[in-house]
Design a protein around this motif. Structure first.
Motif, PDB file in Angstrom:
ATOM      1  N   LYS A 106       0.795  -1.231   0.000  1.00  0.00           N
ATOM      2  CA  LYS A 106       0.000   0.000   0.000  1.00  0.00           C
ATOM      3  C   LYS A 106       0.831   1.287   0.000  1.00  0.00           C
ATOM      4  CE  LYS A 106      -3.873  -2.189   2.359  1.00  0.00           C
ATOM      5  NZ  LYS A 106      -4.679  -2.293   3.572  1.00  0.00           N
ATOM      6  N   VAL A 107       0.226   2.310  -0.596  1.00  0.00           N
ATOM      7  CA  VAL A 107       0.711   3.685  -0.492  1.00  0.00           C
ATOM      8  C   VAL A 107      -0.481   4.521  -0.057  1.00  0.00           C
ATOM      9  CG1 VAL A 107       1.637   5.676  -1.731  1.00  0.00           C
ATOM     10  CG2 VAL A 107       2.453   3.379  -2.297  1.00  0.00           C
ATOM     11  N   ASN A 108      -0.305   5.295   0.994  1.00  0.00           N
ATOM     12  CA  ASN A 108      -1.416   6.089   1.538  1.00  0.00           C
ATOM     13  C   ASN A 108      -2.654   5.221   1.810  1.00  0.00           C
ATOM     14  OD1 ASN A 108      -0.279   8.580   1.751  1.00  0.00           O
ATOM     15  ND2 ASN A 108      -0.781   9.172  -0.364  1.00  0.00           N
ATOM     16  N   ASN A 109      -2.411   4.065   2.353  1.00  0.00           N
ATOM     17  CA  ASN A 109      -3.487   3.122   2.691  1.00  0.00           C
ATOM     18  C   ASN A 109      -4.262   2.607   1.483  1.00  0.00           C
ATOM     19  OD1 ASN A 109      -3.172   2.829   5.469  1.00  0.00           O
ATOM     20  ND2 ASN A 109      -4.139   4.827   5.810  1.00  0.00           N
ATOM     21  N   GLN A 110      -3.761   2.871   0.292  1.00  0.00           N
ATOM     22  CA  GLN A 110      -4.397   2.370  -0.928  1.00  0.00           C
ATOM     23  C   GLN A 110      -3.518   1.267  -1.519  1.00  0.00           C
ATOM     24  OE1 GLN A 110      -7.383   3.644  -2.396  1.00  0.00           O
ATOM     25  NE2 GLN A 110      -7.566   4.684  -0.431  1.00  0.00           N
ATOM     26  N   VAL A 111      -4.162   0.142  -1.848  1.00  0.00           N
ATOM     27  CA  VAL A 111      -3.403  -0.930  -2.485  1.00  0.00           C
ATOM     28  C   VAL A 111      -2.893  -0.427  -3.824  1.00  0.00           C
ATOM     29  CG1 VAL A 111      -3.539  -3.244  -3.497  1.00  0.00           C
ATOM     30  CG2 VAL A 111      -4.733  -2.737  -1.349  1.00  0.00           C
ATOM     31  N   CYS A 112      -1.643  -0.700  -4.133  1.00  0.00           N
ATOM     32  CA  CYS A 112      -1.111  -0.260  -5.423  1.00  0.00           C
ATOM     33  C   CYS A 112      -0.399  -1.410  -6.109  1.00  0.00           C
ATOM     34  CB  CYS A 112      -0.191   0.936  -5.253  1.00  0.00           C
ATOM     35  SG  CYS A 112       1.270   0.551  -4.322  1.00  0.00           S
ATOM     36  N   GLY A 113      -0.013  -1.179  -7.363  1.00  0.00           N
ATOM     37  CA  GLY A 113       0.576  -2.230  -8.172  1.00  0.00           C
ATOM     38  C   GLY A 113      -0.481  -2.854  -9.065  1.00  0.00           C
ATOM     39  N   ALA A 114      -0.091  -3.856  -9.850  1.00  0.00           N
ATOM     40  CA  ALA A 114      -1.022  -4.484 -10.791  1.00  0.00           C
ATOM     41  C   ALA A 114      -0.434  -5.792 -11.280  1.00  0.00           C
ATOM     42  CB  ALA A 114      -1.258  -3.545 -11.986  1.00  0.00           C
ATOM     43  N   THR A 115      -1.288  -6.623 -11.878  1.00  0.00           N
ATOM     44  CA  THR A 115      -0.814  -7.801 -12.592  1.00  0.00           C
ATOM     45  C   THR A 115      -0.888  -7.469 -14.077  1.00  0.00           C
ATOM     46  OG1 THR A 115      -1.566  -9.266 -10.834  1.00  0.00           O
ATOM     47  CG2 THR A 115      -1.198 -10.260 -13.006  1.00  0.00           C
ATOM     48  N   LEU A 116       0.226  -7.576 -14.772  1.00  0.00           N
ATOM     49  CA  LEU A 116       0.326  -7.098 -16.154  1.00  0.00           C
ATOM     50  C   LEU A 116       0.711  -8.244 -17.083  1.00  0.00           C
ATOM     51  CD1 LEU A 116       2.458  -3.963 -15.200  1.00  0.00           C
ATOM     52  CD2 LEU A 116       0.001  -3.961 -15.729  1.00  0.00           C
ATOM     53  N   GLN A 117       0.169  -8.221 -18.268  1.00  0.00           N
ATOM     54  CA  GLN A 117       0.478  -9.255 -19.259  1.00  0.00           C
ATOM     55  C   GLN A 117       1.443  -8.683 -20.294  1.00  0.00           C
ATOM     56  OE1 GLN A 117      -1.010 -12.544 -19.124  1.00  0.00           O
ATOM     57  NE2 GLN A 117       0.716 -12.894 -20.518  1.00  0.00           N
ATOM     58  N   ALA A 118       2.595  -9.291 -20.449  1.00  0.00           N
ATOM     59  CA  ALA A 118       3.548  -8.817 -21.456  1.00  0.00           C
ATOM     60  C   ALA A 118       3.107  -9.248 -22.851  1.00  0.00           C
ATOM     61  CB  ALA A 118       4.936  -9.385 -21.153  1.00  0.00           C
ATOM     62  N   THR A 119       3.481  -8.458 -23.845  1.00  0.00           N
ATOM     63  CA  THR A 119       3.274  -8.835 -25.244  1.00  0.00           C
ATOM     64  C   THR A 119       4.641  -8.853 -25.927  1.00  0.00           C
ATOM     65  OG1 THR A 119       3.066  -6.576 -26.077  1.00  0.00           O
ATOM     66  CG2 THR A 119       1.046  -7.618 -25.212  1.00  0.00           C
ATOM     67  N   GLU A 120       4.636  -9.063 -27.220  1.00  0.00           N
ATOM     68  CA  GLU A 120       5.921  -9.059 -27.936  1.00  0.00           C
ATOM     69  C   GLU A 120       6.439  -7.640 -28.168  1.00  0.00           C
ATOM     70  OE1 GLU A 120       6.718 -12.309 -30.974  1.00  0.00           O
ATOM     71  OE2 GLU A 120       4.520 -12.320 -30.897  1.00  0.00           O
ATOM     72  N   ASP A 121       5.571  -6.657 -27.955  1.00  0.00           N
ATOM     73  CA  ASP A 121       5.985  -5.257 -28.092  1.00  0.00           C
ATOM     74  C   ASP A 121       6.349  -4.694 -26.716  1.00  0.00           C
ATOM     75  OD1 ASP A 121       5.406  -5.243 -30.851  1.00  0.00           O
ATOM     76  OD2 ASP A 121       3.264  -4.995 -30.365  1.00  0.00           O
ATOM     77  N   TRP A 122       7.252  -3.733 -26.703  1.00  0.00           N
ATOM     78  CA  TRP A 122       7.607  -3.086 -25.435  1.00  0.00           C
ATOM     79  C   TRP A 122       6.391  -2.368 -24.840  1.00  0.00           C
ATOM     80  CZ3 TRP A 122      11.780  -4.388 -22.983  1.00  0.00           C
ATOM     81  CH2 TRP A 122      12.961  -4.704 -23.654  1.00  0.00           C
ATOM     82  N   THR A 123       6.189  -2.550 -23.566  1.00  0.00           N
ATOM     83  CA  THR A 123       5.173  -1.790 -22.829  1.00  0.00           C
ATOM     84  C   THR A 123       5.892  -1.027 -21.720  1.00  0.00           C
ATOM     85  OG1 THR A 123       3.545  -3.520 -23.209  1.00  0.00           O
ATOM     86  CG2 THR A 123       3.038  -1.942 -21.466  1.00  0.00           C
ATOM     87  N   THR A 124       5.515   0.222 -21.519  1.00  0.00           N
ATOM     88  CA  THR A 124       6.175   1.038 -20.488  1.00  0.00           C
ATOM     89  C   THR A 124       5.372   1.011 -19.191  1.00  0.00           C
ATOM     90  OG1 THR A 124       7.147   2.501 -22.136  1.00  0.00           O
ATOM     91  CG2 THR A 124       6.938   3.388 -19.912  1.00  0.00           C
ATOM     92  N   LEU A 125       6.093   0.874 -18.095  1.00  0.00           N
ATOM     93  CA  LEU A 125       5.492   1.002 -16.761  1.00  0.00           C
ATOM     94  C   LEU A 125       6.226   2.142 -16.075  1.00  0.00           C
ATOM     95  CD1 LEU A 125       3.689  -0.028 -14.404  1.00  0.00           C
ATOM     96  CD2 LEU A 125       5.531  -1.620 -13.823  1.00  0.00           C
ATOM     97  N   SER A 126       5.498   3.200 -15.758  1.00  0.00           N
ATOM     98  CA  SER A 126       6.119   4.379 -15.168  1.00  0.00           C
ATOM     99  C   SER A 126       5.294   4.833 -13.965  1.00  0.00           C
ATOM    100  CB  SER A 126       6.182   5.487 -16.230  1.00  0.00           C
ATOM    101  OG  SER A 126       6.703   6.659 -15.667  1.00  0.00           O
ATOM    102  N   LYS A 127       5.925   5.032 -12.840  1.00  0.00           N
ATOM    103  CA  LYS A 127       5.205   5.429 -11.619  1.00  0.00           C
ATOM    104  C   LYS A 127       6.007   6.464 -10.845  1.00  0.00           C
ATOM    105  CE  LYS A 127       1.771   2.620 -12.128  1.00  0.00           C
ATOM    106  NZ  LYS A 127       0.407   3.103 -12.325  1.00  0.00           N
ATOM    107  N   SER A 128       5.281   7.298 -10.139  1.00  0.00           N
ATOM    108  CA  SER A 128       5.922   8.303  -9.304  1.00  0.00           C
ATOM    109  C   SER A 128       5.119   8.443  -8.020  1.00  0.00           C
ATOM    110  CB  SER A 128       5.950   9.618 -10.085  1.00  0.00           C
ATOM    111  OG  SER A 128       6.515  10.608  -9.307  1.00  0.00           O
ATOM    112  N   PHE A 129       5.798   8.489  -6.896  1.00  0.00           N
ATOM    113  CA  PHE A 129       5.117   8.560  -5.596  1.00  0.00           C
ATOM    114  C   PHE A 129       5.691   9.718  -4.789  1.00  0.00           C
ATOM    115  CE2 PHE A 129       5.452   4.173  -7.043  1.00  0.00           C
ATOM    116  CZ  PHE A 129       4.126   3.774  -7.059  1.00  0.00           C
ATOM    117  N   ASP A 130       4.825  10.439  -4.102  1.00  0.00           N
ATOM    118  CA  ASP A 130       5.321  11.583  -3.327  1.00  0.00           C
ATOM    119  C   ASP A 130       5.306  11.316  -1.826  1.00  0.00           C
ATOM    120  OD1 ASP A 130       2.675  11.590  -2.784  1.00  0.00           O
ATOM    121  OD2 ASP A 130       2.228  13.515  -3.731  1.00  0.00           O
ATOM    122  N   THR A 131       5.176  10.071  -1.446  1.00  0.00           N
ATOM    123  CA  THR A 131       5.170   9.728  -0.030  1.00  0.00           C
ATOM    124  C   THR A 131       5.799   8.357   0.148  1.00  0.00           C
ATOM    125  OG1 THR A 131       3.736   9.488   1.898  1.00  0.00           O
ATOM    126  CG2 THR A 131       2.841   8.716  -0.187  1.00  0.00           C
TER     127      THR A 131
END
Ligand SMILES: [Zn+2]
Length: 418
Positions: A292-317
């Motif tokens: 959790k961040v700020n008492n909120q569940v975060c993250g995900a389950t992601l399915q990769a493909t043959e193409d690049w997928t970007t995962l970008s995150k920013s947290f202020d706490t």
């Protein structure tokens, strides 16, 4: 009130704040007491009392109250994660003679005004007290207090395990008389099958700035310097205590087998659930951990493909998140870390490295590509840590971001056919 004479403390492990270089000393005659059989563990199945020496005085000022609070919370944390129970007897008044008698069964917590290292006696002691000494250097850090409690529960430092030379390099020539005993291998230490984890709260960290004279712990194999960041109680620490104290005996064989995915173990306080490695949870240790961040569940389950997928995150706490990246069976996952944004700390140890925190003190991105998911994975604290892409045959790759200050990252992922 009982004040222990220093001469009664014959088996003492000295520790200071975990994120810093440490100097420890252990009584050489009793070093073998290491999670090493019934004689070294505190009694199980009973409530273990602890007693904060000088409780009444301490609670009259704010620092004392903070110390009491941190000690109590450290015991509560261990109680929640194990089958051990602890009870605070600090407010009970014992006649001196009776206290000395009972003190052999207590864990005594004493505050030292000298800004020395934190220290603890090791394991169960038949004719003497178990004592944890906390000083200004360490009482504010609950993890350090937990580290000391683990010592009185019979756990030694991980770098003293007999298999340590497979994982780390110790510069023996730089050891002093004071530090030698903290690096001597204990051949008969039981490990209960728990793997060597440099991320354990019981492992020393390398010195932030390496010099020839440093007691340098270098890394061998896939362990990197960032893997040593012991800024949390790890799954292997929890597992070791649970196995050493046979907590699983409260659960059925079925529970043990159900939790064994990813090397999990049943939670002895509720056998329907499990203790699992960081990125997992649930009744079979296969669900993504709900960090959790700020008492909120975060993250995900992601399915990769043959193409690049970007995962970008920013947290202020502060907080932590877990992702599971999946790919089809028979394919390889490729990950490229592109950017890490961390918050520098202006301490005397980080002045020379303000953009790249040693030991990921303020946050890290961890790619858990180790074959054994229990061991700290590849950690990125800053852009200096970024190297070539990571390719793994894991079809579920756990990724964790854990941070105590603002933190961000960017990576990309895809699957490739071998
Ligand atoms: Zn220690």
């Amino acid at each position: 009130m009982l004040i222990l004479a220093r001469t009664t403390m014959k088996i003492v492990i000295l520790c200071i704040a975990l994120a810093l270089p440490t100097i420890h000393a252990i009584d050489r005659h009793r070093r073998q007491v290491v999670s090493n059989g019934n004689e070294t563990r505190l009694r199980k199945g009973t409530v273990i009392p602890y007693y904060i020496v000088g409780y009444e005085k301490l609670r009259n000022h704010s620092l004392g109250r903070e110390l009491i609070n941190n000690v109590q919370n450290a015991f509560k944390t261990l109680e929640r994660l194990t089958c051990l129970s602890f009870v605070d007897k600090s407010q009970e008044i014992f006649p001196r003679k009776l206290l000395i008698f009972y003190a052999q069964r207590f864990i005594l917590i004493e505050y030292s005004k000298k800004p020395v290292h934190c220290s603890a006696t090791l394991g169960r002691r038949r004719r003497d007290h178990t004592v944890i000494t906390v000083s200004e250097k360490c009482y504010k850090d609950q993890l350090t207090i937990i580290h000391e409690i683990l010592h009185v529960l019979g756990i030694i430092h991980i770098q003293m395990r007999k298999d340590r030379d497979h994982y780390i390099y110790v510069n023996e020539g730089a050891l002093t008389e004071d530090t030698k005993s903290s690096f001597e291998i204990v051949p008969d230490a039981k490990t209960f099958g728990v793997p060597y984890n440099p991320g354990s709260v019981m492992h020393y960290v390398p010195k932030p700035l390496m010099r020839k004279s440093d007691v340098f712990i270098g890394s061998i194999q896939s362990v990197t310097k960032n893997s040593f960041s012991n800024n949390r109680l790890t799954f292997t620490d929890i597992k070791l205590i649970n196995l050493a104290y046979q907590c699983h005996a409260k659960c059925s064989q079925e529970d043990i087998e159900r939790c064994s995915n990813h090397h999990g173990i049943p939670d002895s306080r509720n056998c329907a659930t499990c203790h699992c490695p960081d990125a997992f949870q649930g009744p079979t240790c296969t669900d993504r951990a709900e960090l959790k961040v700020n008492n909120q569940v975060c993250g995900a389950t992601l399915q990769a493909t043959e193409d690049w997928t970007t995962l970008s995150k920013s947290f202020d706490t502060s907080g932590a998140c877990a992702w599971h990246i999946k790919s089809p069976m028979g394919t390889l996952l490729e990950i490229e870390v592109k950017n890490i944004q961390t918050t520098p700390t202006n301490t005397k140890h980080s002045k020379k490295c303000t953009t790249c925190e040693h030991f990921c003190m303020n946050g890290y991105l961890e790619i858990q590509n180790n074959a054994d998911i229990q061991i700290a994975g590849l950690r990125f604290c800053c852009n200096k840590d970024i190297t070539e892409s990571i390719i793994t045959d894991k079809n579920i790759l756990p990724i964790i971001a854990s941070f105590s200050k603002p933190f961000g990252f960017e990576l990309q992922y895809r699957y490739i056919i071998d």
